[in-house]
Design a protein around this motif. Structure first.
Motif, PDB file in Angstrom:
ATOM      1  N   VAL A  43       0.853  -1.215   0.000  1.00  0.00           N
ATOM      2  CA  VAL A  43       0.000   0.000   0.000  1.00  0.00           C
ATOM      3  C   VAL A  43       0.879   1.252   0.000  1.00  0.00           C
ATOM      4  O   VAL A  43       0.671   2.188  -0.783  1.00  0.00           O
ATOM      5  N   THR A  44       1.875   1.261   0.894  1.00  0.00           N
ATOM      6  CA  THR A  44       2.762   2.433   1.014  1.00  0.00           C
ATOM      7  C   THR A  44       3.498   2.715  -0.296  1.00  0.00           C
ATOM      8  O   THR A  44       3.768   3.886  -0.632  1.00  0.00           O
ATOM      9  N   ALA A  45       3.789   1.657  -1.047  1.00  0.00           N
ATOM     10  CA  ALA A  45       4.565   1.828  -2.282  1.00  0.00           C
ATOM     11  C   ALA A  45       3.787   2.558  -3.374  1.00  0.00           C
ATOM     12  O   ALA A  45       4.374   3.060  -4.331  1.00  0.00           O
ATOM     13  N   ARG A  46       2.489   2.641  -3.199  1.00  0.00           N
ATOM     14  CA  ARG A  46       1.691   3.280  -4.257  1.00  0.00           C
ATOM     15  C   ARG A  46       1.920   4.796  -4.265  1.00  0.00           C
ATOM     16  O   ARG A  46       2.030   5.433  -3.220  1.00  0.00           O
ATOM     17  N   GLU A  47       1.951   5.345  -5.477  1.00  0.00           N
ATOM     18  CA  GLU A  47       2.269   6.768  -5.665  1.00  0.00           C
ATOM     19  C   GLU A  47       1.252   7.689  -4.982  1.00  0.00           C
ATOM     20  O   GLU A  47       1.588   8.749  -4.467  1.00  0.00           O
ATOM     21  N   GLU A  48      -0.024   7.245  -4.981  1.00  0.00           N
ATOM     22  CA  GLU A  48      -1.099   8.108  -4.473  1.00  0.00           C
ATOM     23  C   GLU A  48      -1.104   8.205  -2.953  1.00  0.00           C
ATOM     24  O   GLU A  48      -1.732   9.093  -2.375  1.00  0.00           O
ATOM     25  N   VAL A  49      -0.396   7.243  -2.287  1.00  0.00           N
ATOM     26  CA  VAL A  49      -0.530   7.125  -0.831  1.00  0.00           C
ATOM     27  C   VAL A  49       0.465   8.031  -0.095  1.00  0.00           C
ATOM     28  O   VAL A  49       1.654   8.054  -0.397  1.00  0.00           O
ATOM     29  N   TYR A  98      -4.853  13.496  -4.974  1.00  0.00           N
ATOM     30  CA  TYR A  98      -5.705  12.312  -5.144  1.00  0.00           C
ATOM     31  C   TYR A  98      -6.889  12.312  -4.172  1.00  0.00           C
ATOM     32  O   TYR A  98      -7.586  11.313  -4.068  1.00  0.00           O
ATOM     33  N   ARG A  99      -7.068  13.425  -3.473  1.00  0.00           N
ATOM     34  CA  ARG A  99      -8.170  13.456  -2.502  1.00  0.00           C
ATOM     35  C   ARG A  99      -9.469  13.882  -3.178  1.00  0.00           C
ATOM     36  O   ARG A  99     -10.047  14.924  -2.862  1.00  0.00           O
ATOM     37  N   LEU A 102     -13.082  12.098  -5.301  1.00  0.00           N
ATOM     38  CA  LEU A 102     -13.836  10.854  -5.340  1.00  0.00           C
ATOM     39  C   LEU A 102     -13.337   9.870  -6.395  1.00  0.00           C
ATOM     40  O   LEU A 102     -13.188   8.674  -6.136  1.00  0.00           O
ATOM     41  N   GLU A 103     -13.032  10.392  -7.595  1.00  0.00           N
ATOM     42  CA  GLU A 103     -12.614   9.512  -8.700  1.00  0.00           C
ATOM     43  C   GLU A 103     -11.325   8.784  -8.330  1.00  0.00           C
ATOM     44  O   GLU A 103     -11.196   7.572  -8.507  1.00  0.00           O
ATOM     45  N   ALA A 104     -10.342   9.535  -7.769  1.00  0.00           N
ATOM     46  CA  ALA A 104      -9.046   8.940  -7.443  1.00  0.00           C
ATOM     47  C   ALA A 104      -9.205   7.937  -6.301  1.00  0.00           C
ATOM     48  O   ALA A 104      -8.636   6.832  -6.343  1.00  0.00           O
ATOM     49  N   ILE A 105     -10.004   8.329  -5.305  1.00  0.00           N
ATOM     50  CA  ILE A 105     -10.203   7.442  -4.149  1.00  0.00           C
ATOM     51  C   ILE A 105     -10.827   6.119  -4.601  1.00  0.00           C
ATOM     52  O   ILE A 105     -10.394   5.038  -4.200  1.00  0.00           O
ATOM     53  N   VAL A 114      -5.615   4.352   5.275  1.00  0.00           N
ATOM     54  CA  VAL A 114      -4.768   4.858   4.175  1.00  0.00           C
ATOM     55  C   VAL A 114      -5.123   6.322   3.898  1.00  0.00           C
ATOM     56  O   VAL A 114      -6.280   6.664   3.634  1.00  0.00           O
ATOM     57  N   ARG A 115      -4.121   7.225   3.993  1.00  0.00           N
ATOM     58  CA  ARG A 115      -4.303   8.657   3.708  1.00  0.00           C
ATOM     59  C   ARG A 115      -3.690   8.948   2.335  1.00  0.00           C
ATOM     60  O   ARG A 115      -2.520   8.580   2.103  1.00  0.00           O
ATOM     61  N   LEU A 116      -4.454   9.584   1.471  1.00  0.00           N
ATOM     62  CA  LEU A 116      -3.924   9.845   0.122  1.00  0.00           C
ATOM     63  C   LEU A 116      -3.274  11.223   0.047  1.00  0.00           C
ATOM     64  O   LEU A 116      -3.577  12.110   0.848  1.00  0.00           O
ATOM     65  N   LYS A 117      -2.394  11.367  -0.966  1.00  0.00           N
ATOM     66  CA  LYS A 117      -1.765  12.678  -1.193  1.00  0.00           C
ATOM     67  C   LYS A 117      -2.826  13.660  -1.718  1.00  0.00           C
ATOM     68  O   LYS A 117      -3.829  13.234  -2.314  1.00  0.00           O
TER      69      LYS A 117
END
Lengths: 300, 236
Positions: A81-87, A133-134, A136-139, A127-130
């Protein structure tokens, strides 16, 4: 030479407005009122949108993990999860912590939890997004990808009601556009009618001006200025009235609004939006004058 | 002086003829012919009367010279410009070179005599001081300097027509067109206006005066053409 012509145009414009004071004031009030409706609608829309954005920022994804995962397996999921760019960040919440939080949230009713033989709550990852990405579509997209990870039992992000809220705001936005076009069209008709009256009342003067060699633009310019002033004046009047209404709302309804909108305070239209509304007023003036001119050009 | 011409090649060169009509026909919508096959030449500096009864086509003739009406057929050349197909920009220039006086004066009632005259100068973008000065001089030339601040409604018919003449002359036009300029005036005032026109003519301005008053050409001792139902009936 052009400066003197402008001076004469300004004088003529002032004279026109003075001579048809009542008509011009009526027209200004009508344009102001129609633009007030539009501006009020925009104000409501921008405030609802602000609420949506604020709530969107609060959204986070809860990943419920399968019970019985080893520490290693949990760490593997957390790393993926952490490795994802959006996170931006991930926080583990054990079943015990989850139960404690639930107990705190339940307050006096927490005693019902004491009767439980075993903790029914699963371990989870918050999980908190950057920032970018906050929304609805990105989430939704991130949640879909994370739900497919091995070891993840369920994903939750409170998207259902957010979806409905944003759909509502979208409908309002379309309504604002259609209503706006309709109201702007109405304003064009109002200003154009006032100009038409002006043309008729100055018919003789216009005829004389044409005969002594005035260009069509020399004749039209005072009317153009008048309609531009009416458009801008109407927009300023609408914004002024809206500001007064807004202040009244803030004083009387501010607390109720804050309760409805979380800790979002109602805010007035932004400077760019205010400028856009004044520009729209000016455009209404310009379009009205061009429409009127097309009917009063010299026929040869 | 021969005014009627036939089969003459249309030339837009600036020559001794300031106004040239070649077989001009003007038909209004509904097929009403106001002018039929009219050919006239006017010399620079000439003073010419256009006579004829009401509906003869006198006003139409002046209107097409001023570019207010379009020629249906034929050619019209004014000061070297083919007005038949004149672009709008040149039309406004033509009108600046042409003064006009109408029977009903065409003065603005909500402006003073001076402001009425000034109107013709303001469109040229002249400084306000110069506009006032030139308008005042034009009014003085027609003997109305002391009435410059008066509203047209406070002036007599003859005075109103002189204000209209001052407005027509304030830009020093090459041509002065007058449509029944004495139509609303008594005999005495009519002669006053004609004296004014003679003075203007002496300064070199070309004058075309449409009138149904038979005595005016004789009073001024100037030539005339006669229109009858849109056709040129008599020349010279």
């Amino acid at each position: 030479m052009w400066a003197y012509k402008l001076l004469y145009h300004l004088k003529t414009t002032v004279q026109n407005i003075r001579e048809h004071r009542a008509t011009v004031l009526m027209s200004l009030a009508a344009v102001g009122f129609t633009l007030l409706l539009l501006a009020s609608y925009l104000l409501l829309l921008t405030n609802l949108q602000a609420i949506g954005e604020r709530l969107g920022k609060e959204l986070q994804i809860m990943l419920y993990l399968e019970t019985g995962l080893s520490g290693k397996e949990r760490a593997r999921v957390q790393d993926a999860v952490t490795a994802r760019e959006e996170v931006e960040g991930v926080e583990y919440c054990s079943p015990q912590e989850a139960l404690r939080s639930l107990g705190e949230a339940m307050g006096e009713a927490a005693h019902v939890l004491k009767g439980l033989e075993e903790n029914p709550l699963p371990p989870s990852l918050e999980v908190r997004l950057k920032k970018p990405y906050r929304n609805l579509e990105a989430i939704e997209e991130v949640a879909r990808v994370l739900s497919e990870l091995k070891g993840v039992a369920d994903v939750e992000y409170g998207g259902g009601w957010m979806k409905r809220f944003f759909a509502f705001v979208r409908v309002l936005r379309w309504l604002a556009l259609s209503l706006g076009l309709l109201l702007l069209f109405a304003s064009v008709i109002v200003i154009s009618s006032t100009l038409t009256l002006g043309f008729y009342s100055r018919k003789e003067e216009i005829e004389i001006l044409r005969l002594v060699g005035a260009t069509e633009w020399y004749i039209r310019f005072p009317f153009f200025l008048e309609s531009l002033l009416q458009g801008i004046g109407g927009a300023v009047l609408a914004l002024g009235l809206l500001w007064i209404l807004f202040q009244g709302f803030r004083v009387n309804m501010g607390t109720s609004w804050s309760l409805f909108a979380g800790w979002i305070q109602p805010h007035f239209l932004s400077t760019p939006m205010t400028i856009t509304l004044i520009f729209l007023g000016a455009m209404v003036g310009v379009i009205s004058s061009l429409l009127t001119f097309s009917r009063f050009s010299e026929e040869r | 002086m021969p005014h009627e011409i036939s089969n003459m090649a249309v030339s837009t060169e600036v020559n001794s003829k300031i106004i040239q009509l070649f077989n001009v026909t003007k038909t209004y919508s509904g097929g009403v012919a106001a002018l039929e096959d009219v050919s006239v030449q006017v010399e620079r500096g000439e003073f010419l009367f256009i006579s004829g009864s009401s509906g003869a086509g006198k006003t139409t003739l002046l209107k097409i010279i001023l570019g207010v009406e379009r020629v249906t057929q034929g050619q019209l050349v004014v000061n070297g410009r083919n007005v038949t197909r004149i672009p709008r920009r040149e039309l406004t220039q033509l009108r600046k070179e042409t003064g006009f006086v109408f029977q009903d004066f065409k003065l603005l009632e909500n402006r003073s005599a001076l402001e009425n005259v000034a109107l013709a100068l303001q469109i040229r973008g002249l400084p306000p001081g110069e506009v006032r000065q030139r308008a005042y001089h034009a009014l003085r030339a027609v003997g109305l300097a002391d009435k410059r601040d008066q509203n047209p409604l406070c002036l007599s018919g003859g005075e109103q027509q002189r204000v209209a003449i001052a407005r027509a002359l304030v830009n020093n036009p090459l041509i002065l067109l007058a449509d029944e300029p004495t139509g609303n005036l008594d005999a005495g005032l009519s002669r006053e206006i004609m004296d004014q026109f003679l003075e203007i003519h002496e300064r070199g301005t070309t004058l075309l005066v449409a009138t149904h008053n038979e005595s005016l050409p004789a009073y001024c001792g100037k030539s005339r053409i006669v229109l009858d139902q849109g056709r040129l009936a008599k020349d010279g």
